[in-house]
Design an enzyme around this catalytic site. Sequence first.
Site, PDB file in Angstrom:
ATOM      1  CB  CYS A 164      -1.148  -0.157   1.170  1.00  0.00           C
ATOM      2  SG  CYS A 164      -0.328  -0.244   2.801  1.00  0.00           S
ATOM      3  NE  ARG A 165      -2.924   5.881   1.127  1.00  0.00           N
ATOM      4  CZ  ARG A 165      -4.290   6.234   1.726  1.00  0.00           C
ATOM      5  NH1 ARG A 165      -4.122   6.368   3.206  1.00  0.00           N
ATOM      6  NH2 ARG A 165      -5.290   6.312   1.053  1.00  0.00           N
TER       7      ARG A 165
END
Length: 222
Positions: free
Chosen positions: A177-178
């Site tokens: 993810c981020r």
Amino acid sequence: MTQNGAKARLYDAFAASGKALASGKRLELLDLLAQGERTVDALAKAAGLNLTTASAHLQALKQAGFVATRREGVRIHYRLSGEDVGLLLALLRKVAERHQAAVPPALAAYLGEDGAREVDHEELRTRAEAGEIVVLDVRPVEEYLAGHIPGALSIPVDELADRLEELPADTEVVVYCRGEYCVLAYDAVRLLVARGRRAIRLNDGMLEWRLAELPVAEGAFT
């Protein structure tokens, strides 16, 4: 101006940058902007802020030189002013984890445990090129479109339960993810394992991938 006065002025200028970062919400906004350019409205929604508060935080970051803007009609779009701002964010979080006693328990409470094995950038790239894994990006679609690991599939974590059939059942899934402190990958791995899938995590995320100057794809996966 005396030498001491000049030195004080210099360090006050340094301190102004530190002051701009002295807010959890501003750090969260920088984390969001590290994924790509966004409007004030989109940032406010993603960070759980009202427009007035989000605008005030963004103005503080702009005054410190951490973000830049462009206007498109009535909309103002924000972005990080440079890759070095993303590097500063990543380094700040790492230093805090190592030296701030409150961070590790807060991190454990936020991310939780999933028991998953982690892979680094090199292992992900090697195994992806060999066709041994599926790379899954579980960020919101707009972040994926702004830049993702080449070949990664996009299924936002809040859609994953309803779209499992899009993932091959007999192939291990590597989720990202981020960044290193993003809970979305942890939530996705927990869901996949609960549904009987083999799932592991990248040991960081898109922020660190960019900072390592690895290839980044934009737009939809083809």
